[in-house]
Structure formats: C-alpha cells, structure tokens
Design a protein around this motif. Structure first.
Motif, PDB file in Angstrom:
ATOM      1  N   ARG A  38      -7.634   5.582  -7.097  1.00 23.45           N
ATOM      2  CA  ARG A  38      -7.788   6.946  -7.583  1.00 23.45           C
ATOM      3  C   ARG A  38      -9.152   7.486  -7.177  1.00 23.45           C
ATOM      4  N   GLN A  39      -9.198   8.795  -7.104  1.00 23.09           N
ATOM      5  CA  GLN A  39     -10.452   9.459  -6.756  1.00 23.09           C
ATOM      6  C   GLN A  39     -10.604  10.706  -7.608  1.00 23.09           C
ATOM      7  N   ALA A  40     -11.636  10.693  -8.449  1.00 26.54           N
ATOM      8  CA  ALA A  40     -11.959  11.845  -9.280  1.00 26.54           C
ATOM      9  C   ALA A  40     -12.910  12.751  -8.512  1.00 26.54           C
ATOM     10  N   PRO A  41     -12.969  14.017  -8.886  1.00 28.53           N
ATOM     11  CA  PRO A  41     -13.862  14.949  -8.186  1.00 28.53           C
ATOM     12  C   PRO A  41     -15.298  14.455  -8.185  1.00 28.53           C
ATOM     13  N   VAL A  48      -7.466   0.714  -8.733  1.00 31.81           N
ATOM     14  CA  VAL A  48      -6.904   0.772 -10.081  1.00 31.81           C
ATOM     15  C   VAL A  48      -6.067  -0.473 -10.365  1.00 31.81           C
ATOM     16  N   SER A  49      -5.150  -0.764  -9.445  1.00 34.99           N
ATOM     17  CA  SER A  49      -4.257  -1.908  -9.639  1.00 34.99           C
ATOM     18  C   SER A  49      -3.616  -2.270  -8.312  1.00 34.99           C
ATOM     19  N   CYS A  50      -3.238  -3.534  -8.154  1.00 32.63           N
ATOM     20  CA  CYS A  50      -2.492  -3.936  -6.964  1.00 32.63           C
ATOM     21  C   CYS A  50      -1.585  -5.107  -7.319  1.00 32.63           C
ATOM     22  N   ILE A  51      -0.607  -5.314  -6.438  1.00 29.11           N
ATOM     23  CA  ILE A  51       0.371  -6.362  -6.672  1.00 29.11           C
ATOM     24  C   ILE A  51       0.591  -7.122  -5.377  1.00 29.11           C
ATOM     25  N   SER A  52       0.613  -8.442  -5.485  1.00 29.91           N
ATOM     26  CA  SER A  52       0.779  -9.303  -4.321  1.00 29.91           C
ATOM     27  C   SER A  52       2.253  -9.428  -3.957  1.00 29.91           C
ATOM     28  N   SER A  53       2.518  -9.434  -2.652  1.00 35.07           N
ATOM     29  CA  SER A  53       3.887  -9.637  -2.201  1.00 35.07           C
ATOM     30  C   SER A  53       4.269 -11.113  -2.235  1.00 35.07           C
ATOM     31  N   ARG A  54       3.288 -11.988  -2.189  1.00 38.62           N
ATOM     32  CA  ARG A  54       3.575 -13.419  -2.075  1.00 38.62           C
ATOM     33  C   ARG A  54       4.110 -14.001  -3.370  1.00 38.62           C
ATOM     34  N   ASP A  55       3.441 -13.657  -4.478  1.00 37.17           N
ATOM     35  CA  ASP A  55       3.853 -14.268  -5.742  1.00 37.17           C
ATOM     36  C   ASP A  55       3.976 -13.272  -6.881  1.00 37.17           C
ATOM     37  N   GLY A  56       3.815 -11.973  -6.570  1.00 35.07           N
ATOM     38  CA  GLY A  56       3.956 -10.957  -7.604  1.00 35.07           C
ATOM     39  C   GLY A  56       2.769 -10.867  -8.538  1.00 35.07           C
ATOM     40  N   SER A  57       1.670 -11.542  -8.208  1.00 35.20           N
ATOM     41  CA  SER A  57       0.489 -11.465  -9.059  1.00 35.20           C
ATOM     42  C   SER A  57      -0.017 -10.029  -9.119  1.00 35.20           C
ATOM     43  N   PHE A  68      -2.468   0.153 -18.207  1.00 36.15           N
ATOM     44  CA  PHE A  68      -1.645   0.409 -17.021  1.00 36.15           C
ATOM     45  C   PHE A  68      -0.875  -0.851 -16.641  1.00 36.15           C
ATOM     46  N   THR A  69       0.319  -0.648 -16.089  1.00 31.88           N
ATOM     47  CA  THR A  69       1.137  -1.769 -15.622  1.00 31.88           C
ATOM     48  C   THR A  69       1.719  -1.442 -14.255  1.00 31.88           C
ATOM     49  N   ILE A  70       1.482  -2.330 -13.295  1.00 30.81           N
ATOM     50  CA  ILE A  70       2.036  -2.150 -11.957  1.00 30.81           C
ATOM     51  C   ILE A  70       3.270  -3.038 -11.802  1.00 30.81           C
ATOM     52  N   GLU A  99      -1.578  -2.885   2.373  1.00 30.71           N
ATOM     53  CA  GLU A  99      -2.513  -3.765   3.057  1.00 30.71           C
ATOM     54  C   GLU A  99      -2.493  -3.515   4.556  1.00 30.71           C
ATOM     55  N   LYS A 100      -3.641  -3.219   5.118  1.00 34.74           N
ATOM     56  CA  LYS A 100      -3.786  -3.014   6.551  1.00 34.74           C
ATOM     57  C   LYS A 100      -5.271  -2.984   6.858  1.00 34.74           C
ATOM     58  N   THR A 101      -5.659  -3.688   7.896  1.00 35.42           N
ATOM     59  CA  THR A 101      -7.071  -3.718   8.273  1.00 35.42           C
ATOM     60  C   THR A 101      -7.339  -2.648   9.319  1.00 35.42           C
ATOM     61  N   THR A 102      -8.152  -1.682   8.963  1.00 33.33           N
ATOM     62  CA  THR A 102      -8.572  -0.631   9.876  1.00 33.33           C
ATOM     63  C   THR A 102     -10.074  -0.446   9.712  1.00 33.33           C
ATOM     64  N   SER A 103     -10.621   0.470  10.500  1.00 30.59           N
ATOM     65  CA  SER A 103     -12.067   0.692  10.438  1.00 30.59           C
ATOM     66  C   SER A 103     -12.504   1.293   9.107  1.00 30.59           C
ATOM     67  N   ASP A 104     -11.579   1.965   8.411  1.00 27.85           N
ATOM     68  CA  ASP A 104     -11.946   2.589   7.137  1.00 27.85           C
ATOM     69  C   ASP A 104     -11.134   2.039   5.978  1.00 27.85           C
ATOM     70  N   SER A 105     -10.705   0.791   6.101  1.00 29.88           N
ATOM     71  CA  SER A 105      -9.997   0.163   4.990  1.00 29.88           C
ATOM     72  C   SER A 105     -10.936  -0.015   3.804  1.00 29.88           C
ATOM     73  N   ILE A 106     -10.336  -0.044   2.626  1.00 28.13           N
ATOM     74  CA  ILE A 106     -11.075  -0.362   1.411  1.00 28.13           C
ATOM     75  C   ILE A 106     -10.722  -1.792   1.024  1.00 28.13           C
ATOM     76  N   PHE A 107     -11.733  -2.615   0.833  1.00 23.12           N
ATOM     77  CA  PHE A 107     -11.523  -4.005   0.452  1.00 23.12           C
ATOM     78  C   PHE A 107     -11.562  -4.114  -1.059  1.00 23.12           C
ATOM     79  N   TRP A 108     -10.449  -4.619  -1.641  1.00 28.80           N
ATOM     80  CA  TRP A 108     -10.370  -4.722  -3.106  1.00 28.80           C
ATOM     81  C   TRP A 108      -9.472  -5.869  -3.474  1.00 28.80           C
ATOM     82  N   LYS A 109      -9.947  -6.682  -4.379  1.00 28.09           N
ATOM     83  CA  LYS A 109      -9.191  -7.819  -4.911  1.00 28.09           C
ATOM     84  C   LYS A 109      -8.671  -8.736  -3.800  1.00 28.09           C
TER      85      LYS A 109
END
Length: 126
Positions: A38-41, A48-57, A68-70, A99-109
C-alpha cells in the motif's frame, strides 16, 4: 505478459471491513509469491501481506497483524486480502504484486516483487 487486477476498494468507516481481490493472469499462478502493498499520500510504498506459493505460508506487516488475512484460490488465480477493524491510517492505494526480479523490485519478506497491478483505493473515514 503478467497482469494483476485489483478490486474491492472503497470508502469504509473506522472499524469496518473490506475484502480486496487480485485476479492474476499471464503466468503460472502456482509459481510466484503474491503480495499486497500500500501507498499512502506522501509516503513510500510498504508491504502489507504476502503468501508463499510453495507452502501457503503467510506474512504480515506488524501494523496489520491480527486484523488482515491473506488467502489465495489457485483454481481462480485470485488472491484476497480480508481487512477487518480498519483504521484511518489504513487509508492508501493498495497494490497487488507478484514475485519478479526487476531493476525497481521491492524486496520484502524474502521475495522481490516486481510485477504490479494498478491499485485500488481504500479510504477509512467517518
């Protein structure tokens, strides 16, 4: 081409609830992690939240933990963010990201998020 389309934003009173949806296409949905940011003014975009495809974590920012629940429905290629007990400080544009690695990706969790939807506005106000 990866496409992410958010929906479900709107105006809600403090203490209310909203459910955001992120419909994904253009990639194998089972592969990447999916996250909500999220981005506030005047502020930087934050995880905010993320979910893994591998194990649903699931992972949450401290500010939304317990409220919040994802979740994800792989059959529908859709990720949801259930937001309860909303506060005025939750007001922001909410973005779905894959998930995608680019020049302006945000790294989180532990993942690089580099594919983004256009966002949906959530306003919490009385």
């Amino acid at each position: 081409e990866v496409q992410l389309v958010e929906s479900g934003g709107g105006l809600v009173q403090p203490g209310g609830s909203l459910r955001l949806s992120c419909a994904a296409s253009g990639f194998t949905f089972d592969d990447p992690a999916i996250g909500w940011f999220r981005q506030a003014p005047g502020k930087e975009r934050e995880g905010v939240s993320c979910i893994s495809s591998r194990d649903g974590s699931t992972y949450y920012a401290d500010s939304v933990k317990g409220r919040f629940t994802i979740s994800r429905d792989n059959a529908k290629n859709t990720v949801y963010l259930q937001m309860d007990s909303l506060k005025p400080e939750d007001t922001a544009v909410y973005y779905c990201a894959a998930e995608k690695t680019t020049s302006d990706s945000i790294f989180w969790k532990g993942w690089y998020f580099g594919s983004w939807g256009k966002g949906t506005l959530v306003t919490v106000s009385s």
